[in-house]
Scaffold this motif. Structure first.
Motif, PDB file in Angstrom:
ATOM      1  N   GLU A  19       0.825  -1.208   0.000  1.00 20.70           N
ATOM      2  CA  GLU A  19       0.000   0.000   0.000  1.00 20.70           C
ATOM      3  C   GLU A  19       0.862   1.261   0.000  1.00 20.70           C
ATOM      4  OE1 GLU A  19      -2.617  -0.644   3.386  1.00 20.70           O
ATOM      5  OE2 GLU A  19      -4.299  -0.823   1.997  1.00 20.70           O
ATOM      6  N   LYS A  20       1.939   1.253   0.815  1.00 24.56           N
ATOM      7  CA  LYS A  20       2.839   2.411   0.877  1.00 24.56           C
ATOM      8  C   LYS A  20       3.542   2.638  -0.458  1.00 24.56           C
ATOM      9  CE  LYS A  20       3.741   2.124   5.819  1.00 24.56           C
ATOM     10  NZ  LYS A  20       4.703   1.738   6.852  1.00 24.56           N
ATOM     11  N   ALA A  57       1.125   4.076  -2.838  1.00 24.25           N
ATOM     12  CA  ALA A  57       0.809   5.463  -2.478  1.00 24.25           C
ATOM     13  C   ALA A  57       1.925   6.411  -2.934  1.00 24.25           C
ATOM     14  CB  ALA A  57       0.588   5.575  -0.977  1.00 24.25           C
ATOM     15  N   GLN A  58       3.178   5.962  -2.869  1.00 22.93           N
ATOM     16  CA  GLN A  58       4.293   6.792  -3.317  1.00 22.93           C
ATOM     17  C   GLN A  58       4.201   7.099  -4.812  1.00 22.93           C
ATOM     18  OE1 GLN A  58       7.807   4.665  -2.174  1.00 22.93           O
ATOM     19  NE2 GLN A  58       7.765   5.432  -0.064  1.00 22.93           N
ATOM     20  N   LYS A  59       3.566   6.200  -5.550  1.00 22.36           N
ATOM     21  CA  LYS A  59       3.400   6.403  -6.986  1.00 22.36           C
ATOM     22  C   LYS A  59       2.050   7.041  -7.309  1.00 22.36           C
ATOM     23  CE  LYS A  59       6.331   2.505  -8.130  1.00 22.36           C
ATOM     24  NZ  LYS A  59       6.469   1.248  -8.839  1.00 22.36           N
ATOM     25  N   GLY A  60       1.300   7.367  -6.253  1.00 22.77           N
ATOM     26  CA  GLY A  60       0.001   7.992  -6.455  1.00 22.77           C
ATOM     27  C   GLY A  60      -1.096   7.010  -6.834  1.00 22.77           C
ATOM     28  N   LEU A  61      -0.889   5.754  -6.496  1.00 27.27           N
ATOM     29  CA  LEU A  61      -1.851   4.714  -6.854  1.00 27.27           C
ATOM     30  C   LEU A  61      -2.496   4.125  -5.609  1.00 27.27           C
ATOM     31  CD1 LEU A  61       0.320   2.848  -9.495  1.00 27.27           C
ATOM     32  CD2 LEU A  61      -1.513   4.481  -9.944  1.00 27.27           C
ATOM     33  N   LYS A  62      -3.631   3.510  -5.794  1.00 29.31           N
ATOM     34  CA  LYS A  62      -4.312   2.814  -4.709  1.00 29.31           C
ATOM     35  C   LYS A  62      -4.977   1.573  -5.293  1.00 29.31           C
ATOM     36  CE  LYS A  62      -7.684   3.097  -1.160  1.00 29.31           C
ATOM     37  NZ  LYS A  62      -8.457   3.760  -0.228  1.00 29.31           N
TER      38      LYS A  62
END
Length: 96
Positions: A30-31, A34-39
């Motif tokens: 998840e982290k 999130a760093q790539k702007g994805l979920k």
């Protein structure tokens, strides 16, 4: 169908029972997303794999490869014993 007073032979767990919190591998994923702007909205579908009932990769591999070993060993021993008791032919391969 139904009407016999019997319930389902299994119960399907609710999707809300599966959480990624407390599962380090999924939290890291998840982290990283999130760093790539994805979920990933479906990541909770992987949570069951980390449930204690499914064991580690080594335990699952051991179960997969050695599932039939005790039965196979018992049948091998029974076959050899039967051959010996039945007086199977001598396997000297022509040596006198």
């Amino acid at each position: 169908m139904g009407g016999h007073g019997h319930g389902a032979p299994y119960t399907i767990p609710k999707y809300t029972e599966f959480k990624t919190k407390g599962i380090p591998q999924l939290e890291e994923l998840e982290k990283a997303l999130a760093q790539k702007g994805l979920k990933d909205p479906w990541i909770r579908n992987e949570a069951w794999r980390y449930h204690p009932g499914f064991g580690t990769k080594l335990q699952r591999a051991r179960k997969l490869f050695f599932r039939g070993f005790p039965l196979g060993l018992a049948l091998t021993i029974a076959t050899v014993a039967f051959d010996k008791l039945a007086g199977g032919e001598d396997h000297d391969h022509g040596h006198h």
